[in-house]
Design a protein around this motif. Sequence first.
Motif, mmCIF file in Angstrom:
data_model
loop_
_atom_site.group_PDB
_atom_site.id
_atom_site.type_symbol
_atom_site.label_atom_id
_atom_site.label_comp_id
_atom_site.label_asym_id
_atom_site.label_seq_id
_atom_site.Cartn_x
_atom_site.Cartn_y
_atom_site.Cartn_z
ATOM 1 N N THR A 1 -7.843 1.186 2.846
ATOM 2 C CA THR A 1 -6.923 0.279 3.544
ATOM 3 C C THR A 1 -7.228 0.289 5.037
ATOM 4 N N PHE B 1 -8.453 6.284 5.783
ATOM 5 C CA PHE B 1 -8.098 4.883 6.001
ATOM 6 C C PHE B 1 -8.893 4.394 7.196
ATOM 7 N N TRP C 1 -4.745 6.200 0.200
ATOM 8 C CA TRP C 1 -3.946 4.979 0.249
ATOM 9 C C TRP C 1 -4.328 4.108 -0.943
ATOM 10 N N ALA D 1 4.774 -0.319 4.126
ATOM 11 C CA ALA D 1 4.015 0.621 3.299
ATOM 12 C C ALA D 1 4.955 1.663 2.721
ATOM 13 N N VAL E 1 0.865 -1.187 0.000
ATOM 14 C CA VAL E 1 0.000 0.000 0.000
ATOM 15 C C VAL E 1 0.895 1.228 0.000
ATOM 16 N N SER E 2 0.449 2.250 -0.733
ATOM 17 C CA SER E 2 1.271 3.437 -0.907
ATOM 18 C C SER E 2 0.384 4.676 -0.846
ATOM 19 N N LEU E 3 0.938 5.742 -0.300
ATOM 20 C CA LEU E 3 0.210 7.002 -0.156
ATOM 21 C C LEU E 3 1.043 8.125 -0.760
#
Length: 273
Positions: A216, A260, A84, A69, A26-28
């Motif tokens: 997420t 989130f 996210w 992450a 998962v990436s933000l």
Amino acid sequence: MTDARESTGRDGETNARHTPGTPCWVSLMVHGPAATREFYGALFDWEFQPGPQQLGPYARALLDGREVAGIGQLPPDRHLPLAWTPYFASDDVNRTAETVRLCGGTIGVGPLDAGEAGRLAICSDPSGAVFGIWQAAAHLGTAVTGVPGTPAWNELMTFESTSVAKFYETVFGFELAPEVSADFDYVTLRLDGRPVAGIHGLGTALPRDRGPHWMTYFEVDDAEESLERLTDLGGHAVKPVQDTPHGRVAMVADPEGARFALVQCGHDHARKG
């Protein structure tokens, strides 16, 4: 959501290559990554180290030295949502991206190489929800699950589940397990019989200012305590802590507005997977 995890046991590392279709990262992407790292570091006890810079400044979050992450900076020329984003594993990101296109989705970024780490694409499904595809090389993805501070589940919030579920089934080979209920529109996505993600059809209850989006869930020890800490750090509650069949859940947002969920899982019941 569900209580399924990677089959690794408590504190288990998941360093094996992820089965194609498995949510693996998962990436933000945010406007102010330094302040955002400070927020999540204080909330989840994360530390950070530099990651691939192909999309601009990027750092990987570590929990006890293991990657969980990523947080990067929104490029000024990229119109990506502040959210996210889950990445699904692929053995061939070019082929998967082409399938996304053929099935009515769009490719926003890539496919492109992320240094030695792997190859990625950022896409949106036919309803507009953004997700990523990750073809691992040196970086396999999230290295630990099932402990506080790690992603526990990814869920697509959308208008209705049926048509978009067929899209994800075709692209990633998921088995679809719909809930049979007149007032609850939900499909669990499974791989090899194991739940890996969910699709929740909200109809007119879907927030108009958000549109369809992936959510997420991060595991915490104590939902109320984590929510209080989040508020002290400048985040806010979108929905207060509620009991669900899978634990105590709060929907929240960070200081920049990325949403989130916090989930306090009940570990006294049998876990699937």
